[in-house]
Scaffold this motif. Structure first.
Motif, mmCIF file in Angstrom:
data_model
loop_
_atom_site.group_PDB
_atom_site.id
_atom_site.type_symbol
_atom_site.label_atom_id
_atom_site.label_comp_id
_atom_site.label_asym_id
_atom_site.label_seq_id
_atom_site.Cartn_x
_atom_site.Cartn_y
_atom_site.Cartn_z
ATOM 1 N N LEU A 72 32.892 42.940 35.016
ATOM 2 C CA LEU A 72 31.416 42.874 36.484
ATOM 3 C C LEU A 72 32.427 41.963 37.260
ATOM 4 N N ILE A 73 33.886 41.596 37.320
ATOM 5 C CA ILE A 73 34.302 40.918 38.465
ATOM 6 C C ILE A 73 35.054 41.863 39.397
ATOM 7 N N TYR A 74 35.033 42.836 38.990
ATOM 8 C CA TYR A 74 35.641 44.436 39.903
ATOM 9 C C TYR A 74 34.519 44.519 40.776
ATOM 10 N N LEU A 109 52.651 52.564 46.350
ATOM 11 C CA LEU A 109 53.042 52.520 47.304
ATOM 12 C C LEU A 109 53.319 51.536 47.708
ATOM 13 N N VAL A 110 52.137 51.468 49.155
ATOM 14 C CA VAL A 110 51.289 50.564 49.991
ATOM 15 C C VAL A 110 51.230 48.645 49.051
ATOM 16 N N VAL A 111 50.713 49.366 48.022
ATOM 17 C CA VAL A 111 49.662 47.846 46.793
ATOM 18 C C VAL A 111 51.450 47.365 46.518
ATOM 19 N N SER A 112 52.380 47.971 46.287
ATOM 20 C CA SER A 112 53.374 47.297 45.113
ATOM 21 C C SER A 112 54.980 46.940 46.465
ATOM 22 N N GLN A 113 54.545 46.949 47.635
ATOM 23 C CA GLN A 113 55.183 46.921 49.092
ATOM 24 C C GLN A 113 54.187 45.689 49.095
ATOM 25 N N LEU A 114 53.011 45.149 49.576
ATOM 26 C CA LEU A 114 52.588 44.255 49.368
ATOM 27 C C LEU A 114 52.234 43.269 47.849
ATOM 28 N N GLY A 115 52.694 43.259 46.930
ATOM 29 C CA GLY A 115 53.375 42.451 45.731
ATOM 30 C C GLY A 115 51.811 42.622 45.286
ATOM 31 N N LEU A 116 50.985 43.918 45.154
ATOM 32 C CA LEU A 116 49.199 43.932 44.853
ATOM 33 C C LEU A 116 49.421 44.281 42.827
ATOM 34 N N ALA A 117 50.787 44.555 42.809
ATOM 35 C CA ALA A 117 51.072 45.413 41.538
ATOM 36 C C ALA A 117 50.131 44.915 40.224
ATOM 37 N N ASP A 118 49.366 45.313 39.221
ATOM 38 C CA ASP A 118 49.480 44.572 38.374
ATOM 39 C C ASP A 118 48.307 43.219 38.521
ATOM 40 N N THR A 119 47.639 42.923 39.466
ATOM 41 C CA THR A 119 46.578 41.718 40.154
ATOM 42 C C THR A 119 44.930 42.387 40.398
ATOM 43 N N PHE A 120 44.206 42.048 40.154
ATOM 44 C CA PHE A 120 43.166 42.532 40.145
ATOM 45 C C PHE A 120 42.935 42.441 41.739
ATOM 46 N N ALA A 121 43.678 41.931 43.170
ATOM 47 C CA ALA A 121 43.183 42.011 44.463
ATOM 48 C C ALA A 121 44.217 43.664 44.347
ATOM 49 N N GLY A 122 45.237 43.903 43.392
ATOM 50 C CA GLY A 122 45.380 45.224 44.150
ATOM 51 C C GLY A 122 44.420 46.673 43.452
ATOM 52 N N VAL A 123 43.507 46.717 42.235
ATOM 53 C CA VAL A 123 41.996 47.126 41.934
ATOM 54 C C VAL A 123 41.515 47.150 43.166
ATOM 55 N N ILE A 124 40.918 45.894 43.529
ATOM 56 C CA ILE A 124 40.147 45.549 44.583
ATOM 57 C C ILE A 124 40.497 46.100 45.567
ATOM 58 N N LEU A 142 47.900 48.715 36.991
ATOM 59 C CA LEU A 142 48.154 47.327 36.145
ATOM 60 C C LEU A 142 48.667 47.901 34.680
ATOM 61 N N LYS A 143 49.406 46.959 34.649
ATOM 62 C CA LYS A 143 50.561 46.629 33.725
ATOM 63 C C LYS A 143 49.595 45.698 32.297
ATOM 64 N N ASP A 144 49.543 44.883 32.688
ATOM 65 C CA ASP A 144 48.458 43.928 31.741
ATOM 66 C C ASP A 144 47.486 44.552 30.989
#
Length: 269
Positions: free
Chosen positions: A70-72, A123-138, A211-213
């Protein structure tokens, strides 16, 4: 006789599409004493039970996965539609150098398989530090070449006289976009909303990659997790899938009404 034959044909076509859903519903409500698969097919539970629904709800953190989805959906779908409209409007109604080239470049990405973009996006999401976050998915899901293409064609079909009249009345571009273009594109916006909702609700590959969590999993990953926990228990998996389908059906029914209203308004105009 012709009308009766047409109804028979439409009923047969409807059963082809509804049949898998009925089998899924039946498997999620059958008692353990009744076989799930049999020949001839027996899709009537005797008696219907909710044991498998309760098991699917409790054996994994199912409510958490529903809330995550629902958040996504609540963030991605409105942003996806708005970003697509903001990109499509200048491509459709403004003249500037490179307009056609930019549109063709965006259009060309529609022919790329989604799997090709997984590694660059990760790779882009990881470089931005957004891996394993809601923002990385969104964030990667906020832009769609298909949405831009569909809305560009819709905006381009709005009569120029309406836009010129709005400019004569002193409307600036943002006001024209908000008060003229978006109302004229209501059916297309509703269709994009339906497609976006279904796409986000059923998203599996990208959340699995980024996502890992497991506490951030959407419902599609949650059902896969349920399959791993319950093993070959088809009834629990069917019950979990059945629960996840309900919001999609509800949203589709609501948005379908808006699509029909928008089409009637367009015909009257």
């Amino acid at each position: 006789m012709r009308k009766a034959g047409m109804y028979v044909l439409l009923t047969a076509i409807a059963l082809v599409f509804v049949g898998p859903f009925l089998i899924l519903l039946s498997a999620g409500l059958k008692p353990s004493s009744q076989p799930v698969f049999s020949f001839p097919p027996d899709i009537i539970p005797r008696p219907p039970v909710l044991d498998w629904v309760k098991e699917a709800w409790t054996v994994i953190p199912y409510p958490t996965y529903l809330v995550n989805s629902l958040i996504y959906v609540g963030v991605m779908v409105p942003a996806y539609v708005l970003v697509s409209a903001l990109c499509a409007y200048p491509l459709a109604r403004m003249s500037f150098r490179g307009n056609t080239l930019i549109f063709l470049a965006i259009l060309s990405t529609m022919f790329l398989p989604g799997e090709v973009m997984l590694i660059p996006r990760f790779l882009v999401v990881s470089q931005l530090g957004l891996a394993d976050t809601f923002a990385g998915v969104i964030l990667p899901g906020l832009l769609s070449a298909f949405g831009i293409f569909l809305l560009r064609q819709t905006f381009a079909g709005v009569p120029r006289e309406i836009v010129d009249a709005a400019r004569t009345d002193g409307c600036h571009e943002l006001r024209i976009f908000w008060h003229v273009m978006l109302p004229a594109a209501r059916p297309t916006l509703a269709i994009l909303g339906i497609l976006g909702f279904v796409s986000v609700w059923n998203s599996f590959i990208w959340p699995l990659v980024v996502l890992k969590d497991s506490a951030k999993y959407p419902i599609a990953l949650g059902i896969a997790y349920l399959s791993g926990v319950t093993g070959s228990d088809v009834r629990s998996q069917a019950a979990g899938t059945m629960i996840s389908i309900i919001p999609v059906v509800v949203v589709f029914m609501i948005m379908q009404r808006h699509v029909l209203e928008g089409m009637r308004g367009a015909v009257k105009g």
